[in-house]
Motif scaffolding. Structure first.
Motif, short mmCIF file in Angstrom:
data_model
loop_
_atom_site.label_atom_id
_atom_site.label_comp_id
_atom_site.label_asym_id
_atom_site.label_seq_id
_atom_site.Cartn_x
_atom_site.Cartn_y
_atom_site.Cartn_z
N GLU A 106 3.38 1.99 25.43
CA GLU A 106 4.56 1.93 24.57
C GLU A 106 3.96 2.36 23.13
OE1 GLU A 106 6.14 -1.89 25.29
OE2 GLU A 106 7.16 -1.11 27.17
N ASP A 107 2.95 1.53 22.64
CA ASP A 107 2.52 2.01 21.13
C ASP A 107 2.07 3.40 21.22
OD1 ASP A 107 3.11 -0.48 20.56
OD2 ASP A 107 0.92 -1.17 20.16
N ARG A 108 1.60 4.15 22.31
CA ARG A 108 1.33 5.38 22.18
C ARG A 108 2.46 6.31 21.85
NH1 ARG A 108 -2.82 8.67 23.76
NH2 ARG A 108 -2.44 10.70 24.12
N GLN A 109 3.51 6.20 22.42
CA GLN A 109 4.98 6.77 21.99
C GLN A 109 5.35 6.31 20.51
OE1 GLN A 109 6.33 9.22 23.76
NE2 GLN A 109 4.29 9.00 24.70
N ARG A 110 5.17 5.01 20.11
CA ARG A 110 5.82 4.45 19.04
C ARG A 110 4.89 4.73 17.79
NH1 ARG A 110 5.39 -1.44 21.66
NH2 ARG A 110 7.47 -1.77 22.54
N PHE A 111 3.80 5.03 17.86
CA PHE A 111 2.97 5.15 16.61
C PHE A 111 1.91 6.07 16.80
CE2 PHE A 111 3.27 0.39 17.15
CZ PHE A 111 4.47 0.27 16.66
N PHE A 112 1.28 6.59 17.95
CA PHE A 112 0.18 7.38 17.99
C PHE A 112 0.84 8.90 18.04
CE2 PHE A 112 -2.55 9.95 20.45
CZ PHE A 112 -3.84 9.97 19.62
N GLY A 155 0.93 -1.20 0.03
CA GLY A 155 0.01 -0.14 0.09
C GLY A 155 0.90 1.24 0.03
N ASN A 156 0.18 2.19 0.44
CA ASN A 156 1.04 3.59 0.76
C ASN A 156 0.31 4.34 1.72
OD1 ASN A 156 -1.20 5.80 -0.54
ND2 ASN A 156 -1.20 3.79 -1.88
N GLY A 157 1.19 5.61 2.19
CA GLY A 157 0.65 6.45 3.23
C GLY A 157 1.23 6.46 4.35
N PHE A 158 1.56 5.16 5.14
CA PHE A 158 1.98 5.18 6.75
C PHE A 158 3.57 4.69 6.22
CE2 PHE A 158 -2.20 5.07 7.62
CZ PHE A 158 -2.34 5.84 8.88
N PRO A 159 4.47 5.22 6.92
CA PRO A 159 5.79 4.90 6.71
C PRO A 159 6.21 3.51 7.17
CG PRO A 159 5.59 6.52 8.65
CD PRO A 159 4.30 6.27 7.99
N TRP A 160 7.08 2.95 6.23
CA TRP A 160 7.46 1.44 6.40
C TRP A 160 8.00 1.09 7.88
CZ3 TRP A 160 12.59 -0.02 7.47
CH2 TRP A 160 13.42 0.96 7.36
N TRP A 161 8.82 2.12 8.15
CA TRP A 161 9.65 1.90 9.81
C TRP A 161 8.48 1.75 10.83
CZ3 TRP A 161 7.81 5.54 13.21
CH2 TRP A 161 7.42 6.62 12.82
N MET A 162 7.18 2.21 10.61
CA MET A 162 6.33 1.84 11.53
C MET A 162 5.78 0.43 11.82
SD MET A 162 3.36 5.12 11.52
CE MET A 162 2.44 4.36 12.90
N THR A 163 5.88 -0.16 10.39
CA THR A 163 5.55 -1.61 10.35
C THR A 163 6.65 -2.57 10.72
OG1 THR A 163 5.90 -1.57 8.06
CG2 THR A 163 3.82 -1.31 8.70
N ALA A 164 8.01 -1.86 10.69
CA ALA A 164 8.85 -2.83 10.91
C ALA A 164 9.00 -2.67 12.21
CB ALA A 164 10.30 -2.21 10.45
N MET A 165 8.52 -1.37 13.25
CA MET A 165 8.69 -1.52 14.78
C MET A 165 7.35 -2.38 15.10
SD MET A 165 8.66 1.84 17.19
CE MET A 165 9.84 2.75 16.16
N MET A 166 6.57 -2.45 14.52
CA MET A 166 5.42 -3.45 15.01
C MET A 166 5.80 -4.69 14.72
SD MET A 166 1.82 -1.75 13.24
CE MET A 166 1.24 -0.30 13.90
N GLN A 167 6.50 -5.15 13.81
CA GLN A 167 7.25 -6.29 13.62
C GLN A 167 8.00 -6.87 14.80
OE1 GLN A 167 5.96 -8.54 10.87
NE2 GLN A 167 6.34 -10.12 12.75
#
Length: 570
Positions: free
Chosen positions: A297-303, A179-191
């Motif tokens: 933790e996710d609030r700091q990482r993503f939100f 897809g597109n829109g959200f930066p790839w590093w967010m999904t890397a951090m989620m993984q």
């Protein structure tokens, strides 16, 4: 008569006729008059005056006002789905002039508003502003060069009297899910931080897979929907390696463009079948993102990074009086599959997320007059499809009391716009007039809130124009079609452009996923070296110009369009 839309030669060269048509339209007497009318004063020194800014369109009494005049905003989407995210400044200049001239040349006169007062037609664009473009590497660094280019684009539109909805656009989540829109590093951090065995990224260890439980598959079949499949190239033993995170095979920010197997799943046909949206990657990532406000933790990482992205867009609202509102999410998909219980809370998750974003923006001190535009799940509306509602919307459960109060607070201050899309398919099975009734019904739950038909598509400019008149006559306050494209610049029906050697060989990936191997090899190299321009992904086609000038005097003056499926949209 009205000029035809821009044309391109087979080789992608600009047709002289297209340039001549555009030049004639820009010299139309009405177009010259509108350019003179919109010579706005500069914003006052010391920052924005908010709703009192000269030339500011603001929300009042459930509609849009420019000074004391009610207005209807009419235009097109202006959205790139891949780098460099905007065309050169001289192209934007030409496009802004054309958009203003087209609307001035139309014979359309808006019907009076609900208050009985006359309304004026005003040109606008829904301008894509990508999270991945603003924070391409991490949450700590903002790409100020891109931010400056976005600001320049807004200013160019301002000079031509074109208003702007800033659209935090995303389709199919992120590059690592096609897809597109959200930066790839967010999904890397989620993984890295997620539950073991869950897939957030696409890689050899986490192949792109569907998240459709058997019960849902059966319901979809009974509803006549096609069940998508994940496609890969025959004999490719490692389809998800190229451009995957930490593989050394290319920039993960370009996996949606450069991985050939991903392109088999984000081309026009696959996008129309919702292939990406029903993958484990999108379902897991979007659910975690929407719930990130409630996990420390996710609030700091993503939100927090997302809120900072939105805050930056609001700063653009402050510095540019032609920015109308900031749209927080585009077509937020149902999320949580394969768990149907989680998926049924999709709507609640979306609206709770919105409320927490608004609360955080209040705390950060964004301008007290700056509005947001909000969409429901998939950009559709409750009651547009009973089966969709049953699966993804809990009855009468938008969100909790605190969240509802926060949304009503913003609405009561003239800071909320209800945005919706019209793409008949699984999420929407009503005709346009009924969809507009549903939009007004939903908006009324917040009080006096404008409604914004922010995306819809027909196959011809005439049908598109007729639908715009129909929507405006039914008291839709802003309408933007999918989507305005300068085909003189791109040589294609979307915001993507190929060098001549690729044009000569034909498009690398066809609309149904056909692979042109010779062309793909050349294109693949441009992705590796970062010289590619835009991307034919995730519904990027279907672009047209020459629409606004065709809007008829009244909706009744033209044959009402019969909606057809956009080949790129569910």
């Amino acid at each position: 008569g009205s000029p035809a839309p821009p044309k391109t030669c087979e080789a992608g060269e600009v047709c002289a006729a297209a340039e001549s048509d555009s030049a004639a339209l820009l010299q139309h007497p009405d177009a010259r008059a509108v350019r003179e009318h919109w010579r706005w004063p500069q914003p006052a020194a010391g920052g924005s005056q908010g709703a009192s800014d000269p030339g500011r369109v603001f929300v009042k009494d459930g509609g849009f006002k420019l000074g004391d005049q009610g207005v209807v905003l009419l235009g097109g989407n202006y959205v790139w789905k891949a780098a460099p995210y905007l065309p050169p400044a001289e192209v934007i200049e030409r496009n802004a002039a054309q958009i203003a001239a087209e609307l001035a040349a139309s014979t359309y006169t808006p019907t009076p508003g609900p208050d009985g007062e006359a309304r004026a037609k005003v040109p606008c664009v829904r301008l894509g502003a990508m999270f991945e473009a603003m924070m391409p590497k991490n949450a700590e660094s903002i790409d100020t060069t891109w931010l400056d280019r976005l600001s320049e684009a807004i200013e160019i539109f301002r000079r031509h009297g074109v208003y702007v909805f800033l659209d935090a656009h995303s389709d199919g989540w992120s590059t690592t899910s096609g897809g597109n829109g959200f930066p790839w590093w967010m999904t890397a951090m989620m993984q890295e931080t997620g539950e073991e065995g869950k897939s957030y990224i696409t890689s050899p260890e986490h192949p792109l897979e569907l998240a459709i439980p058997d019960e849902l598959a059966e319901l979809l079949r009974k509803a006549g929907a096609n069940i998508p499949v994940i496609n890969t190239m025959a004999n490719d033993t490692n389809p998800w390696l190229n451009f995957s995170i930490n593989s050394g095979t290319g920039n993960p920010a370009h996996m949606n463009i450069g991985n050939l197997n991903m392109r088999l799943n984000n081309n026009d046909k696959a996008w129309g079948e919702a292939t990406l949206l029903l993958t484990k990657q999108v379902q897991n990532s979007y659910l975690r993102f929407l719930n990130s406000h409630s996990h420390e933790e996710d609030r700091q990482r993503f939100f927090a990074p997302y809120v900072e992205f939105i805050r930056q867009l609001f700063l653009l609202w402050e510095s540019h009086p032609n920015v109308v509102a900031v749209e927080l999410l585009n077509e937020p998909p149902p999320s949580g599959l394969p768990c149907l219980k989680s998926a049924r809370k999709s709507r609640t998750a979306v609206w709770m997320f919105y409320a927490h974003v608004l609360d955080e923006l209040d705390k950060l001190g964004v301008h007290p007059d700056a509005p947001v535009a909000l969409q429901d799940v998939s950009g559709s509306l409750p009651e547009a499809n009973h089966l969709f509602d049953t699966l993804f919307r809990e009855p009468d459960a938008m969100c909790g009391k605190w969240e509802t109060a926060m949304l009503h607070k913003w609405a009561s201050k003239g800071k909320l716009v209800l945005s919706f899309h019209f793409y008949p398919g699984f999420a929407t099975q009503v005709e346009l007039p009924e969809m507009i009734k549903l939009a007004h019904k939903e908006a009324a739950k917040f009080g006096q809130v404008p409604v914004f038909l922010s995306e819809f598509w027909f196959s011809t400019p005439e049908e598109m124009a007729a639908a715009m008149a129909q929507a405006a006559d039914l008291d839709v306050d802003a309408v933007t079609y999918w989507h305005y494209v300068d085909q003189i610049y791109t040589g294609n029906p979307g915001w993507y452009k190929y060098p001549q050697e690729i044009v000569d060989l034909g498009e690398p990936i066809g609309p149904n996923g056909e692979v042109n191997k010779a062309s793909w090899e050349l294109f693949h190299q441009t992705v590796l070296d970062g010289t590619f321009i835009g991307g034919d992904i995730d519904g990027a086609e279907g672009g047209q110009s020459g629409v606004l000038n065709l809007i008829p005097a009244t909706a009744a003056a033209s044959e009402q369009p019969k909606q057809k499926h956009h080949p790129n949209i569910v």
